[in-house]
Design a protein around this motif. Structure first.
Motif, PDB file in Angstrom:
ATOM      1  N   LYS A   1       0.886  -1.067   0.124  1.00 60.91           N
ATOM      2  CA  LYS A   1      -0.053  -0.060  -0.048  1.00 60.91           C
ATOM      3  C   LYS A   1       0.893   1.335   0.003  1.00 60.91           C
ATOM      4  O   LYS A   1       0.659   2.209  -0.826  1.00 60.91           O
ATOM      5  N   TRP A   2       2.148   1.057   0.739  1.00 58.54           N
ATOM      6  CA  TRP A   2       2.995   2.191   0.823  1.00 58.54           C
ATOM      7  C   TRP A   2       3.559   2.433  -0.389  1.00 58.54           C
ATOM      8  O   TRP A   2       3.699   3.553  -1.054  1.00 58.54           O
ATOM      9  N   ALA A   3       4.145   1.290  -1.271  1.00 52.82           N
ATOM     10  CA  ALA A   3       5.064   1.467  -2.313  1.00 52.82           C
ATOM     11  C   ALA A   3       4.356   1.903  -3.653  1.00 52.82           C
ATOM     12  O   ALA A   3       5.027   2.255  -4.570  1.00 52.82           O
ATOM     13  N   VAL A   4       2.912   1.887  -3.570  1.00 51.56           N
ATOM     14  CA  VAL A   4       2.199   2.131  -4.762  1.00 51.56           C
ATOM     15  C   VAL A   4       2.307   3.692  -4.991  1.00 51.56           C
ATOM     16  O   VAL A   4       2.320   4.013  -6.051  1.00 51.56           O
ATOM     17  N   GLY A   5       2.661   4.457  -4.019  1.00 50.74           N
ATOM     18  CA  GLY A   5       2.790   5.679  -4.258  1.00 50.74           C
ATOM     19  C   GLY A   5       1.607   6.559  -4.436  1.00 50.74           C
ATOM     20  O   GLY A   5       0.430   6.166  -4.188  1.00 50.74           O
ATOM     21  N   PRO A   6       1.655   7.580  -5.609  1.00 47.72           N
ATOM     22  CA  PRO A   6       2.782   8.037  -6.318  1.00 47.72           C
ATOM     23  C   PRO A   6       3.684   8.834  -5.403  1.00 47.72           C
ATOM     24  O   PRO A   6       3.343   9.607  -4.393  1.00 47.72           O
ATOM     25  N   PHE A   7       5.027   8.993  -5.759  1.00 47.56           N
ATOM     26  CA  PHE A   7       5.810   9.902  -4.786  1.00 47.56           C
ATOM     27  C   PHE A   7       6.445  10.874  -5.986  1.00 47.56           C
ATOM     28  O   PHE A   7       6.993  10.944  -6.978  1.00 47.56           O
ATOM     29  N   GLY A   8       6.040  12.242  -5.299  1.00 49.02           N
ATOM     30  CA  GLY A   8       6.120  13.319  -5.874  1.00 49.02           C
ATOM     31  C   GLY A   8       7.241  14.193  -5.432  1.00 49.02           C
ATOM     32  O   GLY A   8       7.719  14.194  -4.411  1.00 49.02           O
ATOM     33  N   CYS A   9       8.168  15.092  -6.570  1.00 53.87           N
ATOM     34  CA  CYS A   9       8.867  16.069  -6.266  1.00 53.87           C
ATOM     35  C   CYS A   9       8.688  17.280  -6.585  1.00 53.87           C
ATOM     36  O   CYS A   9       8.461  17.486  -7.707  1.00 53.87           O
ATOM     37  N   GLY A  10       8.213  18.330  -5.756  1.00 51.44           N
ATOM     38  CA  GLY A  10       7.776  19.658  -6.007  1.00 51.44           C
ATOM     39  C   GLY A  10       7.800  20.537  -5.080  1.00 51.44           C
ATOM     40  O   GLY A  10       7.890  20.253  -3.818  1.00 51.44           O
ATOM     41  N   THR A  11       6.987  21.554  -5.396  1.00 47.58           N
ATOM     42  CA  THR A  11       6.665  22.703  -4.381  1.00 47.58           C
ATOM     43  C   THR A  11       5.702  23.875  -4.812  1.00 47.58           C
ATOM     44  O   THR A  11       5.731  24.057  -6.033  1.00 47.58           O
ATOM     45  N   ARG A  12       5.047  24.145  -3.908  1.00 49.74           N
ATOM     46  CA  ARG A  12       4.147  25.412  -4.089  1.00 49.74           C
ATOM     47  C   ARG A  12       3.088  25.035  -4.961  1.00 49.74           C
ATOM     48  O   ARG A  12       2.747  25.835  -6.099  1.00 49.74           O
ATOM     49  N   GLY A  13       2.672  23.579  -5.249  1.00 49.61           N
ATOM     50  CA  GLY A  13       1.578  23.242  -6.011  1.00 49.61           C
ATOM     51  C   GLY A  13       2.025  22.772  -7.265  1.00 49.61           C
ATOM     52  O   GLY A  13       1.336  22.375  -8.046  1.00 49.61           O
ATOM     53  N   TRP A  14       3.240  22.612  -7.599  1.00 48.66           N
ATOM     54  CA  TRP A  14       3.863  22.356  -8.894  1.00 48.66           C
ATOM     55  C   TRP A  14       4.655  21.151  -8.744  1.00 48.66           C
ATOM     56  O   TRP A  14       5.652  21.200  -7.983  1.00 48.66           O
ATOM     57  N   THR A  15       4.455  20.052  -9.435  1.00 47.72           N
ATOM     58  CA  THR A  15       5.203  18.747  -9.421  1.00 47.72           C
ATOM     59  C   THR A  15       6.244  18.610 -10.632  1.00 47.72           C
ATOM     60  O   THR A  15       5.921  18.916 -11.748  1.00 47.72           O
ATOM     61  N   ALA A  16       7.177  18.553 -10.185  1.00 50.45           N
ATOM     62  CA  ALA A  16       8.540  18.616 -11.113  1.00 50.45           C
ATOM     63  C   ALA A  16       8.897  17.132 -11.635  1.00 50.45           C
ATOM     64  O   ALA A  16       9.150  16.798 -12.745  1.00 50.45           O
ATOM     65  N   LEU A  17       8.447  16.243 -10.762  1.00 49.98           N
ATOM     66  CA  LEU A  17       8.701  14.793 -11.118  1.00 49.98           C
ATOM     67  C   LEU A  17       7.966  14.018 -10.137  1.00 49.98           C
ATOM     68  O   LEU A  17       7.648  14.039  -9.021  1.00 49.98           O
ATOM     69  N   ARG A  18       7.294  12.871 -10.632  1.00 53.64           N
ATOM     70  CA  ARG A  18       6.333  11.906  -9.736  1.00 53.64           C
ATOM     71  C   ARG A  18       6.479  10.341 -10.284  1.00 53.64           C
ATOM     72  O   ARG A  18       6.721  10.233 -11.524  1.00 53.64           O
ATOM     73  N   VAL A  19       6.816   9.717  -9.350  1.00 55.53           N
ATOM     74  CA  VAL A  19       6.974   8.303  -9.612  1.00 55.53           C
ATOM     75  C   VAL A  19       5.850   7.168  -9.237  1.00 55.53           C
ATOM     76  O   VAL A  19       5.544   7.594  -8.074  1.00 55.53           O
ATOM     77  N   TYR A  20       5.598   6.577 -10.328  1.00 57.53           N
ATOM     78  CA  TYR A  20       4.490   5.480 -10.252  1.00 57.53           C
ATOM     79  C   TYR A  20       5.010   4.223 -10.250  1.00 57.53           C
ATOM     80  O   TYR A  20       4.982   3.476 -11.171  1.00 57.53           O
ATOM     81  N   PRO A  21       5.568   3.451  -9.024  1.00 52.88           N
ATOM     82  CA  PRO A  21       5.818   2.060  -9.182  1.00 52.88           C
ATOM     83  C   PRO A  21       4.822   1.068  -9.496  1.00 52.88           C
ATOM     84  O   PRO A  21       3.813   1.483  -9.114  1.00 52.88           O
ATOM     85  N   LEU A  22       5.104   0.220 -10.265  1.00 55.83           N
ATOM     86  CA  LEU A  22       4.425  -0.915 -10.283  1.00 55.83           C
ATOM     87  C   LEU A  22       4.400  -2.059  -9.201  1.00 55.83           C
ATOM     88  O   LEU A  22       5.596  -2.451  -8.950  1.00 55.83           O
ATOM     89  N   VAL A  23       3.291  -1.995  -8.570  1.00 58.38           N
ATOM     90  CA  VAL A  23       3.529  -2.865  -7.411  1.00 58.38           C
ATOM     91  C   VAL A  23       3.005  -4.183  -7.268  1.00 58.38           C
ATOM     92  O   VAL A  23       1.711  -4.373  -7.782  1.00 58.38           O
ATOM     93  N   ALA A  24       3.740  -5.127  -6.829  1.00 55.89           N
ATOM     94  CA  ALA A  24       3.200  -6.622  -6.870  1.00 55.89           C
ATOM     95  C   ALA A  24       3.507  -7.110  -5.489  1.00 55.89           C
ATOM     96  O   ALA A  24       4.466  -6.776  -4.572  1.00 55.89           O
ATOM     97  N   GLY A  25       2.564  -7.985  -4.988  1.00 59.73           N
ATOM     98  CA  GLY A  25       2.655  -8.542  -3.470  1.00 59.73           C
ATOM     99  C   GLY A  25       2.050  -9.783  -3.327  1.00 59.73           C
ATOM    100  O   GLY A  25       1.210 -10.315  -4.248  1.00 59.73           O
ATOM    101  N   PRO A  26       1.833 -10.029  -1.935  1.00 59.26           N
ATOM    102  CA  PRO A  26       1.025 -11.426  -1.907  1.00 59.26           C
ATOM    103  C   PRO A  26      -0.550 -11.400  -2.193  1.00 59.26           C
ATOM    104  O   PRO A  26      -1.151 -12.445  -2.361  1.00 59.26           O
ATOM    105  N   ASP A  27      -0.964 -10.215  -2.250  1.00 63.78           N
ATOM    106  CA  ASP A  27      -2.368  -9.989  -2.554  1.00 63.78           C
ATOM    107  C   ASP A  27      -2.763 -10.110  -4.110  1.00 63.78           C
ATOM    108  O   ASP A  27      -3.835 -10.550  -4.435  1.00 63.78           O
TER     109      ASP A  27
END
Length: 273
Positions: A78-104
């Protein structure tokens, strides 16, 4: 406002390692890189490493990159699915969306015939269910499939063996995998790291096999090996020293760091430079 250096070169060595990277050539589209991470729990700041992996691999190979994170429990997934963003003041410079697999969402695969038809999926199943009692049955099925595969495609069989050892590491599942393999003679006559590691015999042959294992681990981690370092690794016949290098190969950031903590060669077992 303070000026910051424009030099983005790493000023000190940092450990940046992906568990494995595969180049995928689908029949219906362009090649891409699949970076696979095995994640046993939430790690603070890991998302920054993932962004670095994607950016670095894309810049180096000029190919699209897909990050696959294989988790061992639902909370980590649940944590790993993200997304994880890098940015400031409402503007995103980079966002990572991992493809997550697990026991479920990864099945438990314990049938040898099914494993043989889809080894990559079976290996991911073993990673995702590493904490489950069913993992032992998954690993047994993989072992049986690899014994058959070694007759027709020993290189692929060897790759999957090493992939599981590297990604399972020192977890209980990793120890189970080593225990299974201690009773199996893989890749006879090829002098590979796993065959020689578990069979008592000629020390020179064992050192040569483990040297190949060191080079394999460095290659999987994307660490370049100079001609001098390669020669030093492959020509050494001191088994204790080669064992130490094999262990260090999992964490060093440069191939030359393998030799940083070497003690003097033991009498009677000189290292060949």
């Amino acid at each position: 406002m303070d000026a910051v250096t424009t030099d983005v070169t790493e000023t000190r060595p940092l450990e940046r390692r992906v568990d494995t990277v595969l180049r995928i050539g689908p029949s219906d589209g362009e090649d891409f890189l699949l970076a696979i991470e095995s994640q046993s729990g939430k790690v603070a700041g890991k998302e920054r490493s993932w962004a670095y992996y994607v950016g670095y691999l894309q810049a180096k190979y000029e190919l699209p990159v897909l990050l696959l994170v294989v988790c061992q429990d639902a909370a980590t997934a649940k944590w790993a699915v993200g997304p994880f963003g890098c940015g400031t003041r409402g503007w995103t410079a980079l966002r990572v969306y991992p493809l997550v697999a697990g026991p479920d969402n990864l099945p438990v695969i314990t049938d040898t015939r099914t494993v043989a038809k889809n080894l990559p999926l079976a290996a991911l199943s073993a990673l995702a269910h590493a904490r489950s009692p069913e993992c032992a049955a998954i690993l047994e099925a993989i072992s049986s499939a690899l014994q058959e595969l070694q007759e027709t495609d020993p290189d692929t069989a060897e790759y999957f063996f090493d992939f599981l050892e590297v990604t399972l590491g020192k977890t209980p599942a990793g120890e189970k995998w080593k225990d299974i393999m201690s009773f199996v003679s893989y890749f006879p006559g090829r002098g590979t790291v796993r065959e020689t590691a578990y069979l008592e015999g000629e020390v020179k042959g064992t050192a040569k096999g483990e040297a190949k294992g060191i080079l394999f681990v460095l290659e999987v981690r994307g660490i370049p090996v100079s001609a001098d370092a390669r020669e030093r690794i492959t020509s050494c016949t001191d088994l204790d020293r080669v064992d130490a290098w094999l262990e260090r190969s999992r964490t060093v950031t440069r191939a030359e760091d393998l030799f940083a903590e070497d003690s003097e060669a033991a009498p009677g077992a000189p290292e060949q430079e």
